[in-house]
Write an enzyme that holds these catalytic residues in place. Sequence first.
Site: not given
Ligand SMILES: Cc1cc2nc3c(=O)[nH]c(=O)nc-3n(C[C@H](O)[C@H](O)[C@H](O)COP(=O)(O)OP(=O)(O)OC[C@H]3O[C@@H](n4cnc5c(N)ncnc54)[C@H](O)[C@@H]3O)c2cc1C
Length: 392
Positions: A134, A167-168, A246, A251, A347, A372
Amino acid sequence: MAFKFKNVDFIGFDAMLSEDERLVRDTARRFIDDNLIPIIEECNREGRFPRELVKPMGEMGFFGANLHGYGCAGMSNVEYGLVTQEMERGDSGIRSFVSVQSALVMYPIYTFGSDEQKNTWLPAMAKGEKLGCFGLTEPGFGSNPGGMTTVARKSGDEFILNGEKMWITSGNIADVAVIWAKVEDKDHKVRGFLVETDRPGFRAYEVHGKWSLRASVTSGLSLQDVHIPATNLLPGTGGLKSPLMCLNQARYGISWGAIGAAMSCYDTALQYAKARKQFHNQPIASHQLIQDKLVWMVTEISKAQLLSLQVGRLKDAGTVGHQHISMAKRNNVWMALECARISRDILGANGITEDYPIMRHMMNLESVKTYEGTHDIHALIIGQHITGSGAY
Ligand SMILES: Cc1cc2nc3c(=O)[nH]c(=O)nc-3n(C[C@H](O)[C@H](O)[C@H](O)COP(=O)(O)OP(=O)(O)OC[C@H]3O[C@@H](n4cnc5c(N)ncnc54)[C@H](O)[C@@H]3O)c2cc1C
């Protein structure tokens, strides 16, 4: 050495489940105990996805379990939640794989797809013969997917896709990717496309160096002039609401999954505390500070069970709101991460080793807290619902 898991049922939770629900949970529990627990530490250490479990999981009906028809198990949402709980009691990476296959790929095909798309993909995906990923997140857009720069341009009876996804989960092992892109027309609407991963211009590369979800494949996707037939558009998609629907499915499963990880940590800490002796040859479980920690955990696990069960019952009744699912995801993942940290403490030094599952759960849950919808983004979703003001 790791202990055999005992159930966590402080408040008579099991008695709130139907016989069918208990049967589904116990079947998934046995599958995880027999097939995943014996290999998971090796998978985690080696950064290896246990692909050998895909077919058996398909045979068990774990993929698209709450969908009906097309060879899917047709479980209720509570039953499906109990399955994801057991998966994540094993490992968040395996539950992530199942969530992506089920909630993020099969669900959109089921909900937004044409008959031809459903017949082509769903039966094969239910069996685990075909795998999906996805693609919503991009290098520059995570919490704010509406900013995405991936585009789809219509050309005759084709769409041409260009963009980068990051990050997919399962990107490198997928046969098909659900790619979310803005259509280059006057509306610029986000729509979903089925992209077979062997199409020219599509490339998946694995993200290495993760300290979390090591038994799950995480990838970047690059799409450069990828031509797909116009019939690969998911016709029912239109706007950001479609991928968010989705995400709500996924979630919901995560909220139960986190309970599984918390149960694994708590049960390990409880059994360890009863066996480990310090001072006057007494088990550490007899000390007040240790008991306080165990009590905190079993209380929070019990509250999370009630929350997820109620959200599941609402979902089965068709009355669940996205804010309910946000509350369950946010609370239960936080709770599980706290349980992992407290259990690790109980532990002592043994808590940092792979002889026990705790540190692995802790590292995994750091990802689960972020993906998510991050913990804080879910606070904003709930906050908007109760105040009427969006604070993003
Ligand atoms: C192992 C893993 C698997 C994943 N699998 C998928 C997948 O299959 N498909 C997919 O599409 N994505 C996937 N993701 C991506 C995931 O959904 C994103 O990492 C997530 O949505 C957060 O986005 P970001 O990492 O860019 O963080 P950012 O959006 O840059 O956020 C960074 C920090 O800023 C905070 N923040 C952001 N905006 C605000 C706001 N307006 N107010 C206050 N705080 C804010 C956030 O809470 C966070 O603490 C995956 C991620 C990981 C780590």
